[in-house]
Structure formats: C-alpha cells, structure tokens
Design a protein around this motif. Structure first.
Motif, mmCIF file in Angstrom:
data_model
loop_
_atom_site.group_PDB
_atom_site.id
_atom_site.type_symbol
_atom_site.label_atom_id
_atom_site.label_comp_id
_atom_site.label_asym_id
_atom_site.label_seq_id
_atom_site.Cartn_x
_atom_site.Cartn_y
_atom_site.Cartn_z
ATOM 1 N N LEU A 9 0.862 -1.189 0.000
ATOM 2 C CA LEU A 9 0.000 0.000 0.000
ATOM 3 C C LEU A 9 0.891 1.229 0.000
ATOM 4 N N GLY A 10 0.615 2.161 -0.908
ATOM 5 C CA GLY A 10 1.522 3.298 -1.096
ATOM 6 C C GLY A 10 2.576 2.947 -2.122
ATOM 7 N N LYS A 12 3.244 3.697 -5.093
ATOM 8 C CA LYS A 12 3.892 4.674 -5.993
ATOM 9 C C LYS A 12 4.780 5.646 -5.230
ATOM 10 N N GLY A 13 4.837 5.519 -3.924
ATOM 11 C CA GLY A 13 5.612 6.454 -3.106
ATOM 12 C C GLY A 13 7.103 6.147 -3.125
ATOM 13 N N GLY A 16 7.470 2.998 -0.955
ATOM 14 C CA GLY A 16 6.569 1.964 -1.465
ATOM 15 C C GLY A 16 7.023 1.401 -2.800
ATOM 16 N N GLY A 36 -2.209 2.322 -4.904
ATOM 17 C CA GLY A 36 -1.947 3.741 -4.698
ATOM 18 C C GLY A 36 -3.171 4.398 -4.090
ATOM 19 N N ARG A 37 -3.080 5.700 -3.816
ATOM 20 C CA ARG A 37 -4.223 6.423 -3.239
ATOM 21 C C ARG A 37 -5.426 6.312 -4.174
ATOM 22 N N LEU A 55 2.826 1.576 3.559
ATOM 23 C CA LEU A 55 3.824 2.649 3.415
ATOM 24 C C LEU A 55 3.155 3.857 2.783
ATOM 25 N N THR A 56 2.106 4.354 3.438
ATOM 26 C CA THR A 56 1.336 5.443 2.847
ATOM 27 C C THR A 56 1.619 6.760 3.581
ATOM 28 N N SER A 60 -3.777 8.233 6.014
ATOM 29 C CA SER A 60 -4.402 7.055 5.393
ATOM 30 C C SER A 60 -4.220 5.773 6.194
ATOM 31 N N THR A 79 4.632 3.469 7.986
ATOM 32 C CA THR A 79 4.065 4.825 8.019
ATOM 33 C C THR A 79 4.138 5.399 9.428
ATOM 34 N N THR A 80 4.393 6.701 9.491
ATOM 35 C CA THR A 80 4.608 7.376 10.774
ATOM 36 C C THR A 80 3.294 7.970 11.307
ATOM 37 N N HIS A 136 15.172 14.496 3.987
ATOM 38 C CA HIS A 136 14.845 15.182 2.728
ATOM 39 C C HIS A 136 13.672 16.149 2.978
ATOM 40 N N PHE A 222 16.033 0.081 3.795
ATOM 41 C CA PHE A 222 14.848 -0.326 4.555
ATOM 42 C C PHE A 222 14.307 -1.693 4.113
HETATM 43 N N1 LIG Z 1 9.684 2.888 8.856
HETATM 44 C C1 LIG Z 1 10.610 3.180 7.937
HETATM 45 O O1 LIG Z 1 11.718 2.604 7.912
HETATM 46 C C2 LIG Z 1 10.299 4.213 6.912
HETATM 47 C C3 LIG Z 1 9.137 4.890 7.000
HETATM 48 N N2 LIG Z 1 8.815 5.836 6.072
HETATM 49 C C4 LIG Z 1 7.498 6.434 6.223
HETATM 50 O O2 LIG Z 1 6.662 5.908 5.207
HETATM 51 C C5 LIG Z 1 5.679 6.891 4.830
HETATM 52 C C6 LIG Z 1 5.778 7.140 3.346
HETATM 53 O O3 LIG Z 1 6.991 7.810 3.063
HETATM 54 P P1 LIG Z 1 7.381 8.210 1.557
HETATM 55 O O4 LIG Z 1 7.383 7.008 0.689
HETATM 56 O O5 LIG Z 1 8.601 9.036 1.653
HETATM 57 O O6 LIG Z 1 6.148 9.141 1.185
HETATM 58 P P2 LIG Z 1 5.493 9.358 -0.277
HETATM 59 O O7 LIG Z 1 4.616 10.546 -0.132
HETATM 60 O O8 LIG Z 1 6.553 9.317 -1.311
HETATM 61 O O9 LIG Z 1 4.603 8.035 -0.460
HETATM 62 C C7 LIG Z 1 3.360 7.802 0.128
HETATM 63 C C8 LIG Z 1 2.502 7.210 -0.955
HETATM 64 O O10 LIG Z 1 1.314 6.689 -0.367
HETATM 65 C C9 LIG Z 1 0.239 7.056 -1.208
HETATM 66 N N3 LIG Z 1 -1.023 6.958 -0.480
HETATM 67 C C10 LIG Z 1 -1.596 7.859 0.348
HETATM 68 N N4 LIG Z 1 -2.746 7.373 0.833
HETATM 69 C C11 LIG Z 1 -2.898 6.142 0.308
HETATM 70 C C12 LIG Z 1 -3.895 5.134 0.429
HETATM 71 N N5 LIG Z 1 -4.985 5.325 1.183
HETATM 72 N N6 LIG Z 1 -3.728 3.966 -0.240
HETATM 73 C C13 LIG Z 1 -2.641 3.766 -1.020
HETATM 74 N N7 LIG Z 1 -1.675 4.691 -1.209
HETATM 75 C C14 LIG Z 1 -1.806 5.864 -0.529
HETATM 76 C C15 LIG Z 1 0.589 8.454 -1.656
HETATM 77 O O11 LIG Z 1 -0.175 8.875 -2.747
HETATM 78 P P3 LIG Z 1 -0.348 10.473 -3.013
HETATM 79 O O12 LIG Z 1 1.019 10.940 -3.450
HETATM 80 O O13 LIG Z 1 -1.380 10.530 -4.069
HETATM 81 O O14 LIG Z 1 -0.757 11.092 -1.712
HETATM 82 C C16 LIG Z 1 2.064 8.251 -1.999
HETATM 83 O O15 LIG Z 1 2.228 7.700 -3.293
HETATM 84 C C17 LIG Z 1 5.988 8.124 5.712
HETATM 85 O O16 LIG Z 1 5.186 8.090 6.866
HETATM 86 C C18 LIG Z 1 7.455 7.932 6.059
HETATM 87 O O17 LIG Z 1 7.811 8.598 7.230
HETATM 88 C C19 LIG Z 1 9.637 6.141 5.040
HETATM 89 C C20 LIG Z 1 10.848 5.518 4.914
HETATM 90 C C21 LIG Z 1 11.282 4.502 5.862
#
Ligand SMILES: NC(=O)C1=CN([C@@H]2O[C@H](COP(=O)(O)OP(=O)(O)OC[C@H]3O[C@@H](n4cnc5c(N)ncnc54)[C@H](OP(=O)(O)O)[C@@H]3O)[C@@H](O)[C@H]2O)C=CC1
Ligand SMILES: O=C(O)C1=N[C@H](C(=O)O)C[C@H](O)C1
Length: 250
Positions: A9-10, A12-13, A16, A36-37, A55-56, A60, A79-80, A136, A222
C-alpha cells in the motif's frame, strides 16, 4: 513451498515503489497487489493477500489497517504518525481479530534499530542527551517517527536509572530554538535537499561527549527489514512495536 502473498500500500511512493521491487525480487514472496491512493482496498481481499506492507501517509494508515485487521490480513507498517490514542485504537481492533499480527516499525533499517539500542544503552551514563534528525525536504512530518521513538526510549532508560531533568539554563529563546520536547528529551529536525534519512544522538557528560550517528543513503536500506517483517509477522499475533522484537539483538 507456497509463496507468501504480499501486497504493498503506497506502491507509488518513495519507499513503497522500492518495496514493490523488493517483494517482486524475493523468491519466497508473490506481489499480489500494489495499491496507490484511491485504489479499492477490496482488491487486497480479492487477491488473497496474507500480508500488507503499509507505506502510505499518516492520514491514510488507520483506515488501511482497519480494513486489513477486519479481513485477517497481517500488516507490516512503516508509516509514521503514531500516538497513544492511535495505538490504543489499533490494539482494540486486533482484540477482535486475535490471529492477526501487525508490526509497526519506526525504522526498518538495521543501523537505525541499532542506533536506538545504543542510545538506550548509553542514556543512563550521561547527564545530557539530545537527538538531531535530518531528512529530505519532502518529508511530511516532524520530528521523524524514528527520532520520537529514540527520545522515548532514552527517556525511559533515564527514568529507570533514576536520572532527573537535564541541565539547561536557557532563560530566553526564540520559539523552536531548543527543538521539540519529547518526554524531556530535545529533538531537532533538519530538512535539507540532498539528504535522505539521518539521525544523531548526542550524549554529554563531564569532560566528554559521545555521538551515535546513522545514515540511510538509499531506500534500499529499509528493504531487508520490510522483508523480514513480512516473513515473521504472520506468526506473531497482536501488535509488535519496533523491528528489534523480530531481531536477535541480545
Ligand atoms: N519505517 C521506515 O523505515 C520508513 C518509514 N517511512 C514512512 O513511510 C511513509 C511514506 O513515506 P514516503 O514514501 O517518503 O512518502 P510518499 O509521499 O513518497 O509516499 C506515500 C505514498 O502513499 C500514497 N497513499 C496515500 N494514501 C494512500 C492510500 N490510502 N492507499 C494507497 N496509497 C496511498 C501516496 O499517494 P499520493 O502521493 O497521491 O498522496 C504516496 O504515493 C511516511 O510516513 C514515512 O515517514 C519512510 C521511509 C522509511
Ligand atoms: O520519511 C522518511 O523518509 C522516513 N521516515 C521514517 C521516520 O519518520 O522515522 C523512517 C526514516 O527516517 C525515513
């Protein structure tokens, strides 16, 4: 042996999209959904996902976990945004689905997990300690989940050792100059183009300092933690907070 059916989940991030590649490359896993979202969560159940890698975004994650737990899909969450109230809500859901496991990992990288462990170990021996996290500039939250967790672990170790408040004679300060106060530990957040995810724990005693620093230079750092979490979470019902519980750190 059948492969573990994993969804991301997530997908495209930043993290993710890396997780999608890692799951696809893992010989013992099959990527059955990459959402994705806006994509329907029903497809997780339809695809027979056993584990969802979440990883959203903080806005969400709760709805996604509500769905997963109700459908008996285990979850590995990076996700945090975790608060006591959110954790209590999730624990309540898990009580209704006693065979389901959820791992929340503030950080999946081994070095970051060890940084937290080292900080916890050192905390009782130093009068002062502060945490500096550097990320970042596209990161949406501050302080980082890792820094908040690190500060909580340090505070608990200090309390257990009978240490009181830290020395700080600051009488006047511009708002924010001393960072955020997490359980009595100051946490400073830097956002800088060029960085990914970094943390320093600064400890100080009479005539000496100790610095513990970790740098994630690429999202690949990670991936081993995410894959390990997915492999282990199916056998550990309930909520596990912190990847260290799935590692043999002594
Ligand atoms: N625990 C760990 O080791 C790590 C944790 N993280 C955490 O992971 C999270 C994501 O980080 P990052 O990848 O940089 O952020 P991004 O914004 O790059 O990625 C988040 C993605 O989730 C999508 N999204 C949002 N809501 C939903 C949903 N309901 N269903 C599916 N997809 C959804 C977003 O879409 P849209 O762009 O359209 O909003 C986006 O593509 C953060 O909380 C970050 O802190 C990150 C790196 C390491
Ligand atoms: O958003 C990030 O990038 C990261 N988020 C996590 C956090 O908030 O601690 C983990 C890592 O620091 C990368």
């Amino acid at each position: 042996m059948s492969k573990l059916r994993v969804a991301v989940l997530g997908a495209k991030g930043r993290i993710g999209s890396e997780a999608v590649k890692a799951v696809e490359a893992a010989e013992d896993m099959e990527l059955v959904a990459a959402l994705g979202r806006g994509d329907s969560l029903e497809s997780l159940a339809e695809a027979g996902a056993q584990v969802a890698v979440e990883l959203t975004t903080p806005d969400s994650v709760m709805d996604n976990l509500d769905f997963c737990v109700r459908h008996g899909i285990h979850a590995v969450v990076g996700t945090t945004g975790w608060t006591e109230e959110r954790l209590a809500r999730l624990t309540g859901w898990l009580e209704q689905s006693p065979e389901t496991g959820v791992l929340i990992a503030p950080n999946f990288s081994l070095g970051a997990v060890l940084t937290m462990k080292f900080a916890q170990l050192a905390a009782p021996y130093f009068e002062s300690v502060e945490v500096v996290e550097l990320h970042h500039p596209n990161k949406v939250d501050a302080p980082s989940g890792t820094a908040a967790r690190t500060a909580q672990l340090i505070a608990a170790a200090r309390a257990q050792a009978g240490l009181g408040a830290q020395p700080d004679a600051t009488a006047t300060a511009l708002e924010g100059a001393r960072g955020a106060d997490v359980d009595g530990v100051r946490v400073h957040s830097v956002r800088l183009r060029g960085l990914l995810a970094h943390q320093e724990v600064l400890l100080g005693g009479e005539g000496e300092t100790l610095t513990v620093r970790h740098d994630s230079l690429h999202h690949s750092s990670f991936m081993p933690g995410i894959l390990l979490g997915a492999r282990r979470v199916t056998a550990v019902p309930g909520l596990t907070f912190g990847l260290e519980h799935f590692l043999d750190l002594g």
